[in-house]
Design a protein around this motif. Structure first.
Motif, PDB file in Angstrom:
ATOM      1  N   ARG A 172      -9.478  -3.090  -9.053  1.00 36.61           N
ATOM      2  CA  ARG A 172      -9.130  -2.324  -7.854  1.00 36.61           C
ATOM      3  C   ARG A 172     -10.404  -1.757  -7.235  1.00 36.61           C
ATOM      4  N   GLU A 176      -7.549  -5.364  -4.096  1.00 40.18           N
ATOM      5  CA  GLU A 176      -7.212  -5.620  -5.491  1.00 40.18           C
ATOM      6  C   GLU A 176      -7.286  -7.106  -5.769  1.00 40.18           C
ATOM      7  N   SER A 182      -9.973  -1.160   1.103  1.00 43.03           N
ATOM      8  CA  SER A 182      -9.490  -1.178  -0.276  1.00 43.03           C
ATOM      9  C   SER A 182      -8.999  -2.576  -0.591  1.00 43.03           C
ATOM     10  N   ARG A 222       0.860  -1.187   0.000  1.00 45.44           N
ATOM     11  CA  ARG A 222       0.000   0.000   0.000  1.00 45.44           C
ATOM     12  C   ARG A 222       0.891   1.230   0.000  1.00 45.44           C
ATOM     13  N   GLY A 229     -15.662   3.835  -7.231  1.00 41.56           N
ATOM     14  CA  GLY A 229     -14.798   3.059  -6.350  1.00 41.56           C
ATOM     15  C   GLY A 229     -14.342   1.736  -6.920  1.00 41.56           C
ATOM     16  N   ASP A 270     -11.808   0.710  -4.230  1.00 42.36           N
ATOM     17  CA  ASP A 270     -11.506   1.749  -3.252  1.00 42.36           C
ATOM     18  C   ASP A 270     -12.780   2.233  -2.571  1.00 42.36           C
ATOM     19  N   LYS A 271     -13.691   1.328  -2.353  1.00 43.52           N
ATOM     20  CA  LYS A 271     -14.948   1.641  -1.691  1.00 43.52           C
ATOM     21  C   LYS A 271     -15.055   0.755  -0.457  1.00 43.52           C
TER      22      LYS A 271
END
Length: 697
Positions: free
Chosen positions: A300, A312, A310, A51, A250, A302-303
Motif C-alpha cells: 500500500r 495498492e 494512493s 476507496r 508512506g 500513501d505517498k
C-alpha cells in the motif's frame, strides 16, 4: 396458513416504506452512525469505489455489516450475518454452507472477494455452492455488499453485485511494544454446537501482527417440529495470520495467510428424501474434505506522486479443495473425487485527485485458475477399484485479465461516477474420450454510470446504469456427471458469454436521528447459461446440459430504515426486499425465474438500557413464494406447491460485566416455528438459545 400470512408481511413491508417516507421530513444534520447498524447510511465503505467513502455519498446501493454487528450475530458462516438485511437473501443447501442471493442472482453470478482477492474460481457454479463457508466468519471485521453490476471496478462475475469479506487491519500507536487479544466461546442449543475463537495481536507504530484460530463443532439440528435432522452436523477448523509493517514513509507491506477446512460435511439434502422422493438420492454423500488455503501480499502506497496519490498492489494465491465421497442409493459402487482449483492473481489499483472536482481511479488485474480433477470407484463388497471420468476436465485452465478507469466528478449538486473496463479471458478445456476440447478467448468492454443529486445535506437521489459481462467458466463448459434431482449433466463446448444491463434509482438519507434508503431496480440478462433438459436419459437419470438459451428479466425494490430516539437510548429499524423474475427460455417459453426470493426482511428495536446492558428484539419474516420455475418444481429442495411464509420472534440481551468481559444471550425463533427458507435444502432451527462469552486482554 399461507393466505393468512400475506397480510402481516405486507404490513411489515408497508411499515418499512412508510418509515422511509417519513424520514424525508424528519432527517436532521448528518452524523456518523454506529458500526453495528447495517441499515445506517453514513458509514464508510471501500468496496463500491475501492476507496474509503461514505455510503451516503456514493450512488451505488450498499449493505454494510460492521464488526460490532458481526460479533453480535456470532455467525457459523459469514452469510449468517446477512439474514434479513437489505437486498441479501440467505440460501443454505446443506449444513456448514450458505450463499447470498443478490437481486435474484447467486453463485458465479455474484462476485465474492476476501480482502480484495477473488473467492470465485473457475469451478464456481451459477447456483448455490459451498465455497463461501470456507471463509472463517469469526475472523472478519466487516462484510460489504454492493448491489447491482459493478462492471467497471470488478468485471466478470459481478453481474448481480459484489460481496466482500474484510479481515481487520493491524495497527498500533506509540513506540512501545503492545499486546492485545480476545477469547470467544459460542454455544447454541438447537444443534448443541460450540464455537471457540482465540486471537492475539502485537506491535508498535509502523509494525504489527495478528494470529487467530477458530474451531467449530456442530451436531445434528433440531427443527421447529421437534425432530432431529440427520446429517446436519459438521466440524470446521480455521486459522489466520497477518503481518503489517512500514518499509518507508508512506509505504506499507502486508502479508496474510488464511486456512479453513471442513474434514467431513454431509450433503443433507442428498441423504434424506426431499419433496417428491421416497428414497434419498444417495446412500453416502460427504464433502471429504472441503478446504481453502490463501496467501496474500499487499503493498500500500500513501505517498503522492505524479501518477497517483494512493495505490495498492496485490499478489495472492488461493487453493480450494472440493473432495467428495458418494454412493448412489441402491448400489455398492462408491466414488471418491479429488477436485482442486488453484487461483493465482496480481492486481493494482490507483487513485488521484485532479483538481477539486475529479477523483480518477484506474487499475489492472490478472488471474489464472487451474483445475485438477480425478475420480475413482470402489465396489464396497469386493474392494475392486477403477478410474472414472472426473467431475471437471483435468488440466483445465482459465486466464482473465483486465484494465479499467473510472472518474468521480462533482458538479454543483451532482456527483457522477462513471468508467469503463476491458476484460479478456483465455479458456482451455482439454478433450476427453469422445468429448472434444474447448479453446475460447471471449472479451468485452463494459462500464457503468452512477449519479447522485444532493437534495439536502443528508439526502441524495441516486441512479445507476451498468452493463455486465461474464465469460463461461470451467463448471459451465466442462462439468458432467450425476446432479441432484435424478439428473445427469453432459458437457457443452459451445457456450458463449452472458450479458446483463441494469438500471436502479431511489433515495438515500442519513441523519443523526433517521437514515434509510429505497432503491428500485430492473435488470435484463441475456444469453444466460441455463441447465436444460435435453429429452434424453443416462441410465435412469434425466440428461441436462448448460446452454445459452435464457433471457431473464429481474426487478424489485430494496428498502431499509433506522430511527434513533433521543431518549431513551433506543433505535427502531426495518428492512424489506421484494424481487420478481421472469425467464424466457428458447426451449420452453416464459416462466418464473429460478429460486427468486419472496418478500423478506426484518423489523426490530434496540435499547441500550445502560452502558453495561443492552436489549434487542426483532422479527425476521418472509412471505410465501409459489411463483416457481419448471426446474424449481422438480427440485427436491423446494415444495412444488411453493414455500410457505413465516415469521420468527427473536431477542438478544448483552451484559458488559467489565471492560474485559462481556456476555450475550440470544434467543432465536422463540415461537419454535417449523419453517424453511425458500430454496434451501434443510429446515431452519427451532427454538434456539445462543450464549456468547467474550474476554479481551
Amino acid at each position: 396458513m399461507r393466505s393468512t400470512f400475506r397480510a402481516p408481511c405486507r404490513a411489515l413491508a408497508s411499515f418499512a416504506l412508510l418509515s422511509i417516507a417519513i424520514g424525508q421530513a424528519l432527517a436532521a444534520e448528518s452524523s456518523p452512525c454506529p458500526e453495528r447498524d447495517a441499515s445506517c447510511l453514513d458509514t464508510i465503505q471501500v468496496t463500491a469505489t475501492k476507496r474509503p467513502e461514505s455510503t451516503l455519498h456514493v450512488p451505488a446501493a450498499t449493505t454494510i455489516v460492521g464488526g460490532e454487528r458481526l460479533r453480535e450475530t456470532a455467525p457459523q458462516t459469514p452469510m449468517d450475518a446477512l439474514h434479513g438485511e437489505v437486498g441479501t437473501f440467505v440460501q443454505q443447501t446443506t449444513p456448514g454452507q450458505g450463499v447470498i442471493i443478490v437481486r435474484g442472482l447467486k453463485g458465479s453470478e455474484v462476485l465474492h472477494l476476501v480482502d480484495g482477492f477473488r473467492l470465485n474460481n473457475s469451478i464456481f457454479r451459477n447456483a448455490p455452492n459451498q465455497y463461501i463457508a470456507l471463509v472463517d466468519g469469526q475472523s472478519l471485521d466487516r462484510i460489504e455488499v454492493v448491489r447491482g453490476p459493478s462492471s467497471t471496478l470488478y468485471g466478470g462475475d459481478a453481474m448481480g453485485g459484489v460481496v466482500q469479506m474484510l479481515t481487520p487491519e493491524v495497527r498500533f500507536d506509540g513506540q512501545d511494544w503492545q499486546w492485545n487479544g480476545r477469547l470467544r466461546a459460542i454455544a447454541a442449543s438447537a444443534d448443541d454446537s460450540l464455537i471457540g475463537r482465540a486471537q492475539i495481536a502485537g506491535g508498535r507504530e509502523g509494525m504489527g501482527f495478528s494470529l487467530g484460530v477458530t474451531s467449530q463443532e456442530v451436531n445434528d439440528l433440531r427443527s421447529g417440529d421437534g425432530r432431529e435432522r440427520a446429517f446436519t452436523g459438521f466440524t470446521q477448523r480455521s486459522a489466520d495470520f497477518r503481518w503489517q509493517f512500514d518499509v518507508a514513509p508512506g509505504h506499507e507491506l502486508m502479508f496474510a495467510l488464511q486456512y479453513s477446512e471442513q474434514p467431513r460435511t454431509p450433503r443433507h439434502d442428498a441423504l434424506v428424501p426431499g419433496f417428491g422422493q421416497v428414497n434419498p438420492e444417495n446412500a453416502t454423500f460427504f464433502f471429504e474434505p472441503q478446504a481453502r488455503r490463501f496467501a496474500q501480499l499487499r503493498w500500500r502506497i500513501d505517498k503522492a506522486n505524479a501518477l497517483f496519490d494512493s495505490g495498492e498492489l496485490h499478489l495472492g494465491r488461493q487453493i480450494v479443495v472440493d473432495d467428495r465421497r458418494l454412493r448412489d442409493f441402491g448400489t455398492v459402487n462408491e466414488d471418491r473425487e479429488r477436485n482442486r482449483a488453484t487461483t493465482s492473481g496480481v492486481s493494482g489499483q490507483f487513485g488521484k485527485d485532479v483538481g477539486e472536482r475529479h477523483h480518477v481511479s484506474y487499475g489492472f488485474e490478472f488471474y489464472r485458475d487451474e483445475v485438477e480433477s480425478s475420480k475413482t470407484r470402489r465396489n464396497i463388497s469386493t474392494g475392486a477399484t477403477s478410474v472414472r471420468a472426473p467431475r471437471f476436465p483435468d488440466g483445465s485452465r482459465m486466464d482473465g485479465w483486465a484494465v479499467y478507469a473510472a472518474d468521480d466528478w462533482k458538479v454543483g449538486k451532482f456527483d457522477f461516477n462513471y468508467g469503463a473496463r476491458y476484460s479478456r479471458y483465455d479458456i482451455e478445456v482439454p478433450g476427453s474420450g469422445s468429448v472434444p476440447g474447448v479453446s475460447l478467448s471471449p472479451d468485452d468492454l463494459t462500464g457503468n454510470l452512477g449519479i447522485a443529486y444532493v437534495l439536502s445535506e443528508d439526502t441524495r437521489l441516486v441512479m445507476n446504469i451498468g452493463r455486465g459481462f461474464r465469460a463461461p467458466n470451467i463448471f459451465d463448459l466442462g462439468v458432467f456427471g450425476p446432479r441432484p434431482g435424478n439428473r445427469f449433466s453432459s458437457p457443452n463446448p459451445n457456450l458463449t458469454p452472458e450479458y446483463v444491463t441494469s438500471i436502479d434509482a431511489g433515495v438515500k438519507f442519513g441523519g443523526e436521528r433517521l437514515s434509510g434508503e429505497v432503491i428500485a431496480f430492473r435488470m435484463n440478462y441475456r444469453d444466460k447459461i441455463t441447465s436444460v433438459l435435453t429429452g434424453n436419459t443416462v441410465g435412469t437419470a434425466l440428461e441436462v446440459q448448460n446452454r445459452n438459451v435464457a433471457r431473464l428479466q429481474l426487478w424489485g425494490v430494496e428498502a431499509g430504515a433506522r430511527y434513533r430516539l433521543p431518549s431513551p437510548d433506543m433505535e427502531l429499524y426495518a428492512t424489506a426486499t421484494w424481487t420478481r423474475g421472469e425467464e424466457d427460455v428458447d426451449t420452453g417459453g416464459t416462466m418464473p425465474a429460478d429460486r427468486i426470493p419472496p418478500l423478506y426482511g426484518k423489523v426490530g428495536a434496540r435499547w441500550q438500557v445502560r452502558e453495561s446492558l443492552g436489549v434487542e428484539t426483532y422479527v425476521l419474516y418472509a412471505s410465501e413464494q409459489d411463483r416457481l420455475s419448471s426446474r424449481d418444481r422438480i427440485d427436491p429442495r423446494i415444495n412444488p406447491n411453493g414455500t410457505g411464509g413465516w415469521g420468527t420472534v427473536n431477542a438478544r440481551v448483552s451484559w458488559k460485566a467489565s471492560d474485559r468481559f462481556q456476555l450475550a444471550l440470544r434467543a432465536e425463533n422463540l415461537g419454535d416455528k417449523h419453517y424453511r427458507e425458500h430454496g434451501s435444502g434443510l429446515d431452519e432451527p427451532g427454538r434456539n438459545f445462543i450464549l456468547t462469552a467474550d474476554y479481551s486482554f
